[in-house]
Design an enzyme around this catalytic site. Structure first.
Site, PDB file in Angstrom:
ATOM      1  N   ASP A 563     -20.771  14.311   0.305  1.00 35.47           N
ATOM      2  CA  ASP A 563     -21.222  13.685   1.653  1.00 35.47           C
ATOM      3  C   ASP A 563     -22.784  14.244   1.888  1.00 35.47           C
ATOM      4  O   ASP A 563     -23.000  15.460   1.616  1.00 35.47           O
ATOM      5  CB  ASP A 563     -20.350  14.268   2.740  1.00 35.47           C
ATOM      6  CG  ASP A 563     -20.610  13.580   4.045  1.00 35.47           C
ATOM      7  OD1 ASP A 563     -20.745  12.403   4.207  1.00 35.47           O
ATOM      8  OD2 ASP A 563     -21.275  14.644   4.777  1.00 35.47           O
ATOM      9  N   HIS A 566     -28.063  13.844  -0.368  1.00 32.80           N
ATOM     10  CA  HIS A 566     -29.558  14.153  -0.385  1.00 32.80           C
ATOM     11  C   HIS A 566     -29.991  15.410   0.631  1.00 32.80           C
ATOM     12  O   HIS A 566     -30.964  15.775   0.529  1.00 32.80           O
ATOM     13  CB  HIS A 566     -30.321  12.907   0.335  1.00 32.80           C
ATOM     14  CG  HIS A 566     -29.429  12.285   1.406  1.00 32.80           C
ATOM     15  ND1 HIS A 566     -28.442  11.386   1.248  1.00 32.80           N
ATOM     16  CD2 HIS A 566     -29.834  12.323   2.746  1.00 32.80           C
ATOM     17  CE1 HIS A 566     -28.099  11.178   2.424  1.00 32.80           C
ATOM     18  NE2 HIS A 566     -28.896  11.740   3.186  1.00 32.80           N
ATOM     19  N   ASP A 695     -19.009   3.208   6.294  1.00 32.28           N
ATOM     20  CA  ASP A 695     -20.276   3.277   7.038  1.00 32.28           C
ATOM     21  C   ASP A 695     -20.716   1.714   7.272  1.00 32.28           C
ATOM     22  O   ASP A 695     -21.806   1.590   7.997  1.00 32.28           O
ATOM     23  CB  ASP A 695     -21.253   4.100   6.297  1.00 32.28           C
ATOM     24  CG  ASP A 695     -20.873   5.469   6.470  1.00 32.28           C
ATOM     25  OD1 ASP A 695     -20.241   6.135   7.393  1.00 32.28           O
ATOM     26  OD2 ASP A 695     -21.163   6.051   5.415  1.00 32.28           O
TER      27      ASP A 695
END
Length: 1586
Positions: A563, A566, A695
């Site tokens: 999750d 980045h 999402d």
């Protein structure tokens, strides 16, 4: 009874490294997906004297089998240099993961004429090594399901949010059955741990505990569930791992607040915290201040913003975090001045200079040298001025402080001055503050507006304690017994969030970021950001705790979804994944990665070994964009070229023998291992392509609910892992709120068995079929796809590259405004393809407002919109000949799909078409010799015309032009680039699709040739090609380029391998470059009817170059043949061809010379003074290199002309070939004629012989000056050496004026003369020559030995130009004419004295053949000079650039007024020729080794590496050459020369000479080392090249 044989294939991935140690893989992304459960081998290939081999080592962290992987533990493999070999280091990889390698090496010093003294520390040399960056090798996990491998492109993932699943096991089992029933094979769980106060699945309260609602028994329930998933439902499982944050109410934070960014661990956040707190306080005071608490317009917001400026920004004095405290720093500066503590930081700034500066300049001095604490914003006034630096300014202005009562300046005056300066220093800090305040206010305005006013925002309503003015960036831990032991600064922890366009490589809460201060973070108020620091020592509890968390997850789940990857620190993710892979080596790792940069994406993927990046189909805003996404993840285009270059059983010459190994079972069975070598190629990062994620807004929100079906079908057709989310198949009307939603899942698929096809309550029935097909295609390797977008439609055809079986989808997408019509769809024509209709369906959805509201108001369950999938009779299929035509009928509205199974009957070969067309080539080539291969592989246009009586030439590809060779190399030169780029749009591919003319040409050419006796052996290759081409003629034309490429590559590789196998050991075992050079020998040698070596019979002849020097009189040049022969024939083991050419030219000896132009012996021309000396050098080399080569001296040749008689007569004259001589007698005749001197006029002189030459040029005179033994010859009207360009321009007045006459004594001729005299003397001593002396012109005799001695005693004196003028008296030098010193003259006593002193590339020829003529230090200096002045990327400049005659650009077609360049008169006046490069590098190696001790391992290695470095341009040139050779010359700096012959015999041959010299040097070194070893009791010194 024979022992049964079992063949085991070992997958080897070839990884060549560049000279700098980087991998030869574009993008440097090395991805390996093993094809089986067996280990794979990475084979590093490094050129033997690459730069990284100097004190070089390859370091890899790939562990040996059974050894624990440690990312920072590297194994060392020494790189032992070897000039003649490619080093190969094979390393097995047993498990999946992200591995790394690097190299260390000592950089090669610049070439110098004097060796540097070694830096030593005692007796041990100190070598400074350089380390390359880390490069990564990602090995994909090997997933298995139901005991069978599950390739990653076969994965079909289903996401669920665990808190909506209900109770385990009752509710869960029902849903899991429905998920499995729809054909998914992996389930993705959002986190299953205990959730925090917000109830968000991603805000975890306890990472080591399981959700008690779902799993009352905790870990036991999880274990039972996972086992049930795999055994009962055939589902693998994957879960999220959340590493960036924890729930803000996690109890362990109260024990370990240092695990977060608090004001102690991150003091730079103090200003951000102060701003945040004051903004929150303002929100509670709005009513008190008369401000609106409920925002209804922008005007209300403006009032709030004005209050923020006055009540927050002004009152908290944020500028104090930016600016200097001028009073404090001024006092400190004055005190330092008074105490004499001035610091002058820069020697270049003197007190006088400081004093003369303006106040602004003095401020700039402080900014540059005197500021401290500039690394981050911390407490107020953290930035300071170094008092000593400020004091330096005061000292410069006022001198030393003498007390307030002294005559000098007092403290007050000094303080006034320094305050004035510091105020200026503060200006940029205030500007910085102003800019950041503006940004803060803008961010606050935008965020408050979005959450309170914007139509698309959440509209939070009135500002209150429950809905504060801002979302707080900080968690404030409670005061209780656990937190009492901490400071109050410890209890303020920054929350996590994300930043638009943020840099993924920068820690947002770190000292280098101010996003929290600038209010740029979209914060997650329920998640506290975790602080890992640089390593476990910075946060011991957190590292230990999260490691346990990762290992716990890996214990049960087959995969991780990282999750917010980045925002995860890379070193943290590396550690966590390493630990997880210890538990589960084949861990499947996917990540959501939104770095905004593909380059940064690759950094994460490479270092973490990410298996796939999540990509989302719902990001597409149109049919066109959706088509682009499907295209990106769909796979290779249909008919793609095979690029893996699998090398196996049919290519033993390239891979070594099949090796028997005893079975580990001890059963007597032998396992036979065969290497399958694959070249690592550039690939994109793998994708997990989701039709929708948890999402994403669903189709009912973002498009049209009906698009659920076509969107899902298009994703399922892609050649990547795919996925979906609970609610998508069910047609949920809205994106499910992960945090606030409390209802539970419901699905038709969970209620009863899923049946393929139509049904109500979503698309589960069709999804089952789509998933089954996706899994089948992924498991079997269907990786070729054709995607077509047409208005509202997208079609996808995905096929297997071998069987050509496939599936075809028509999808009518449903975006807003598409209505209910069919749209525009043209019929699809599937050429050569059969199809079976699997079904057509459309999705009907009631997405009315009433239906949506009805679904949404269900308080217990998450329900989908009323929907059903219905069968459609909407497809029409026709078969016309071998073509299937598919069209849609009247009813095929948006939301419809049609699915077909396809196959190509013509591809159904009994052994598999791919297998058939790629097998048997080696056997077809096994009888060919190198002359056969000349025809099979090569033959340029003039040669092909010559062979066919003008009837046939090379093949012309429409839109591309003629291929350079009629043979396979011509096709391969075009194809190799097409295959590498998969360029299916290339004109050749289009030409193949349009017809089979190319196939007819190739086979027809060979079949015609095989009917001739000289090419009878070509019948087998012709038959092989015909059979393969016949097999592919019947396949659909769109596949023909692929199969044509397979056949041609197979044939070409087999022919190339056959050529190499026919050559000597050094070539067979040598580097690719040497082998490529060696094949130029086959390229340049063949039967040419118009250019045999003899007038009366056809034998193969060596061309000077192609295509300019290919046929008739232009093919065979005496000079070119004997400059090339040593490398092309002796260096490749072609001794018979070498002998044939020696004997042929010996037979035409006349005037003591061999002809410049052979003319098949019919019309030889004798105008080359140098050819005969290269001829003798080749005979010398033949006697020394060929086993029994000395016998050539006894070979007899019939003489075309009478010995010692200059009479010319035609070849059919009775005197022709009436006399006979041995080669030894021919050699003697050469010396005798030259010793006596010669003066003759060329036979048939005049325009008919040479239309450019003036009459005087036909007069040849050659004589010896017996004062020095040098041969002199030529005149200013002819050009008798290799620099033979005659002026041709009437317009420029250069016709008949040689560009480079080179009369007098040419340096290379003298070197060759000396070499051959020494050799002749040795032969005479052995009785191999009839006489040992010759007569001079005056009748006296001189022995070969005396003649050689005369040359040696005079050479340096006559040719060397000393570095120092003081030494001129020792040499024959005219200082007035000297242009450059420290060189060897090009000529001695030429017609123009300045031409003697020109620096050209000829002296290394003499150095190579006669090194003992040269004084070693002089020679090395001259070579270093030539290296810097003459050497280009590939060739040697033919003239010193400082010479007034230097003209480096050659254009033969130019007809200008320029005397120097018109009609290419400057051919040898600057352009860079390649063949002298070979001699230069040979000389460099020879003299560099001479100056180094035999025991100097490192020094000898360096000598070889200096040469290797200078070969790089030639290596690149031959790789990129369509002609598979090295060009004749280039323009300046290696620029392309259009008038150059693109492949020249001597360009390649002279570099093979270099490899021969290297082998000879090594052999001599080995011999000496062996002798030394014997004398030193066997202590042998390690060799530099092995």
């Amino acid at each position: 009874m024979p022992i049964p044989r079992t063949m085991v294939s070992n997958e080897v991935y070839l990884l060549p490294l560049n000279d700098d140690g980087s991998p030869q893989v574009p993008g440097e992304y090395i991805y390996i997906a093993p094809k089986s459960k067996d280990p794979v081998t990475v084979r590093f290939a490094i050129e033997g004297t690459s730069s990284i081999c100097r004190h070089g080592s390859l370091w890899v962290n790939i562990p040996e089998q059974g050894v624990k992987f440690q990312r920072d533990k590297f194994r060392e493999f020494k790189l032992v240099p070897d000039f003649n070999r490619t080093l190969e280091i094979s390393i097995p990889i047993h498990e999946a993961g992200a591995y790394a390698f690097y190299t260390t090496f000592a950089e090669l010093p610049e070439l110098a004429d004097h060796l540097a003294k070694a830096q030593t520390n005692g007796s041990v040399k100190q070598v400074k090594t350089k380390k390359t960056p880390l490069y990564y090798i990602d090995v994909a996990p090997r997933l298995t399901l139901d005991g069978r491998p599950l390739p990653l492109p076969a994965v079909s993932v289903f996401s669920i949010i665990s808190k909506f699943m209900g109770r385990y096991p009752t509710d869960w089992e029902r849903h899991l059955r429905g998920i499995s029933g729809r054909g998914y094979n992996m389930i993705h769980f959002t986190p299953l741990q205990v959730r925090g106060a917000s109830n968000s699945p991603y805000s975890l309260y306890d990472q080591l505990g399981w959700d008690p609602v779902c799993f009352p028994a905790g870990e036991k329930d999880v274990q039972k569930m996972v086992e049930s998933l795999e055994k009962s439902h055939s589902l693998l499982s994957m879960t999220d791992i959340v590493l960036n944050h924890t729930a803000h109410n996690s109890v362990w934070l109260e024990e370990h607040p240092d695990a977060g960014y608090n004001l102690t661990t991150a003091p730079w956040l103090e200003s951000a915290y102060l701003l945040d707190t004051t903004l929150l306080e303002l929100g509670t005071r709005l009513k008190e201040l008369g401000l609106p608490t409920e925002l209804k317009s922008n005007d209300d917001l403006v009032k709030i913003m004005d209050a923020i400026k006055t009540e927050v920004i002004a009152k908290i004095r944020l500028w104090e975090y930016y600016a200097l405290n001028v009073d404090r720093d001024a006092d400190d500066a004055v005190e330092a001045w008074a105490n004499g503590e001035s610091k002058f930081r820069d020697d270049s700034v003197s007190p006088d200079k400081l004093r003369s500066m303006t106040t602004k300049e003095q401020a700039e001095f402080i900014i540059k040298y005197g500021l401290t604490n500039m690394d981050y914003l911390g407490e107020r006034y953290r930035r300071r001025v170094d008092p000593g630096v400020a004091a330096a300014i005061l000292s410069s202005i006022y001198g030393r402080f003498e007390g307030n009562s002294g005559q000098g300046a007092d403290r007050a005056a000094a303080r006034v001055k320094i305050v004035e300066i510091l105020d200026i220093v503060n200006v940029p800090f205030y500007k910085e503050y102003d800019a950041e305040i503006a940004e803060i206010l803008q961010q606050l305005f935008n965020r408050i507006k979005y959450v309170r006013l914007d139509e698309n925002g959440p509209k939070h309503g009135p500002i209150s304690a429950d809905s504060p003015l801002i979302e707080s960036y900080f968690t404030r831990l409670p005061n209780n017994e656990r937190t009492a032991k901490h400071k109050k600064e410890d209890l303020v922890l920054v929350n996590n969030g994300w930043v638009w366009g943020g840099n993924a490589m920068v820690d947002n809460a770190g000292p280098q970021s101010r996003v929290y201060l600038r209010r740029e973070v979209i914060v997650w108020g329920d998640c506290t950001k975790l602080r890992y620091g640089k390593g476990p020592e910075d946060s011991p509890f957190l590292w230990d705790y999260m490691t346990k968390y990762a290992r716990l997850l890996a214990k049960y789940f087959a995969g991780f979804r990282i999750d917010n990857c980045h925002s995860t620190p890379l070193h943290v993710a590396e550690h966590i994944l390493d630990e997880a892979r210890r538990v589960r080596p084949d861990l499947y790792v996917v990540a959501e990665l939104f770095t905004g940069s593909e380059e940064v994406d690759y950094v994460f993927v490479k270092r973490l070994g990410i298996s796939a990046l999540i990509r989302e189909a719902m990001q597409a805003w149109s049919t066109g964009e959706l088509s682009r996404l499907v295209h990106r993840h769909g796979g290779r285009p249909i008919g793609s070229f095979e690029v893996d270059e699998i090398q196996g059983a049919d290519s033993a010459a390239r891979n070594g023998d099949v090796t028997p190994v005893q079975s580990p079972n001890g059963d007597g069975e032998f396992l036979y291992t065969r290497e399958i070598i694959r070249r690592i190629r550039q690939v994109s990062v793998q994708a997990l392509f989701m039709d929708c994620t948890h999402d994403n807004e669903v189709p009912a929100q973002k498009r049209d609910a009906r698009d659920t079906l076509p969107n899902a079908a298009l994703v399922s057709m892609c050649s990547s892992a795919t996925g979906s989310v609970m609610g998508y198949d069910e047609i949920y009307p809205r994106l499910v709120d992960l945090v606030s939603e409390t209802r539970l899942y419901t699905s038709e698929s969970s209620k009863s068995a899923v049946r393929i096809g139509k049904g109500k309550g979503g698309i589960g029935g069709v999804k089952k079929l789509l998933n089954q097909i996706h899994t089948l295609m992924g498991m079997d390797g269907y990786d070729e796809t054709h995607i077509h977008h047409e208005d509202q439609y997208i079609t996808v055809h995905r096929v297997h590259p071998g069987s050509r079986k496939g599936y075809f989808l028509i999808a009518h997408t449903a975006f807003p405004g598409y209505g209910n019509g069919n749209g525009a769809f043209n019929a699809v024509h599937l050429k050569g393809t059969k199809a079976r209709h699997l079904g057509s369906w459309m999705l009907e959805v009631d997405s009315s407002k009433e239906a949506t509201e009805e679904v949404l108001k269900d308080g217990k369950f998450l329900r989908g919109l009323p929907s059903r999938v219905v069968d459609l009779p909407g497809i029409r299929m026709e078969v016309k000949g071998d073509e299937t035509i598919i069209s849609v009928r009247d009813r095929f509205p948006p939301g419809s799909i049609a699915l077909f199974e396809t196959w190509i009957p013509a591809a159904e070969h009994s052994s598999g078409l791919d297998t058939f067309v790629t097998s048997g080539a080696k056997a077809a080539m096994e009888d060919l010799d190198l002359v056969d291969l000349n025809f099979l592989l090569y033959k340029c246009e003039p040669e092909e015309r010559d062979a066919s009586g003008g009837e046939h030439g090379t093949y012309e590809i429409p839109g591309h032009g003629k291929i350079v060779y009629a043979g396979l190399q011509g096709w391969w030169s075009v194809l190799k680039g097409i295959i590498a780029r998969n360029d299916l749009a290339h004109p050749l591919c289009q030409h193949l699709r349009e017809g089979q003319w190319a196939l007819d040409y190739i086979v027809g050419r060979l079949e015609r040739a095989s009917k001739q006796d000289i090419y009878a052996r070509l019948a087998k290759p012709a038959q092989w090609l015909r059979e393969r081409f016949d097999a592919i003629r019947v396949i659909p034309s769109f596949l023909l380029p692929r199969y044509f490429g397979l056949v041609l590559r197979t044939a070409y590789m087999a022919a190339f391998d056959r050529g190499i196998a026919l050559m000597g050991d050094d070539v067979r075992n040598g580097q690719w470059f040497l082998q490529s050079l060696a094949m130029v020998s086959a390229q340049q040698t063949g039967f040419v009817k118009s250019a045999s070596l003899y007038p009366d019979r056809l034998v193969p002849s060596l061309a000077a170059g192609l295509p300019h020097f290919a046929v008739e009189w232009a093919r065979c040049w005496g000079r070119d043949v004997f400059i090339s022969l040593r490398g092309l024939y002796l260096g490749t083991g072609r001794y018979d061809e070498a002998k044939e050419h020696i004997l042929a030219f010996a037979s035409v000896l006349k005037h003591g010379m061999v002809p410049n132009l052979l003319g098949s012996g019919n019309t030889p021309r004798y105008n080359a003074r140098d050819s005969v000396w290269f001829f003798l050098q080749c005979i010398q080399d033949y006697t020394k290199l060929v086993p029994g080569g000395i016998d050539i001296l006894k070979a007899k040749v019939k003489r075309r002309f009478l010995p010692y008689d200059d009479t010319w007569f035609p070849a059919d004259d009775e005197r022709a070939y009436s006399k006979e001589s041995t080669v030894a007698e021919v050699i003697y005749e050469v010396f005798a004629r030259h010793a006596a001197g010669m003066k003759f006029r060329e036979a048939n002189a005049g325009p008919g012989l040479d239309m450019q030459m003036t009459d005087q040029g036909f007069n040849i005179e050659i004589k010896v000056d017996w004062k020095n033994g040098f041969i002199f010859g030529g005149n200013q009207h002819n050009c008798g050496t290799w620099m033979d360009k005659m002026g041709e321009s009437t317009r420029a007045g250069s016709k008949g004026v040689p560009g480079t006459p080179r009369d007098g004594a040419a340096v290379e001729i003298i070197g060759l003369l000396y070499s051959n005299l020494k050799w002749a003397s040795e032969l005479r001593e052995k009785g191999e020559l009839p006489q040992g002396s010759v007569k001079k012109a005056d009748g006296s005799e001189v022995s070969f030995k005396e003649w050689a001695g005369l040359i040696k005693s005079n050479f340096e004196h006559c040719f060397y130009v000393p570095v120092s003028k003081e030494e001129d008296s020792q040499y024959d030098v005219n200082p007035k004419v000297v242009n450059r010193r420290g060189i060897y003259k090009d000529l001695y006593r030429s017609g123009k004295e300045y031409e003697d002193y020109q620096l050209r590339c000829n002296f290394p020829i003499a150095m190579t053949v006669a090194p003992d003529l040269f004084e070693q230090t002089h020679a090395m200096h001259a070579l270093c000079l030539a290296d810097s002045v003459l050497r280009g990327p590939t060739g040697m400049a033919t003239l010193d650039p400082s010479d007034m005659n230097y003209r480096p650009y050659y254009h033969n077609s130019e007809d200008s007024d320029d005397f120097a360049t018109s009609k290419g008169r400057n051919y040898h006046q600057g352009p860079e020729w390649l063949w002298p490069t070979g001699f230069f590098l040979r000389a460099l190696l020879k003299f560099d080794l001479m100056r180094r001790a035999e025991s100097d391992y490192e020094g000898r290695t360096e000598a070889f590496q200096q040469v290797t470095r200078r070969l790089m341009g030639c290596k690149e040139a031959i790789q990129s050459s369509d002609w598979a050779g090295l060009t004749e010359l280039t323009q300046k700096d290696g620029a392309y020369c259009a008038d150059s012959s693109p492949t020249q015999a001597w360009s390649a041959g002279c570099l093979i000479d270099l490899y021969m010299d290297a082998a000879e040097e090594q052999a001599n070194h080995d011999k000496q080392q062996q002798e030394t070893s014997t004398k030193t009791n066997g202590k042998k010194i390690e060799l530099p090249v092995r």
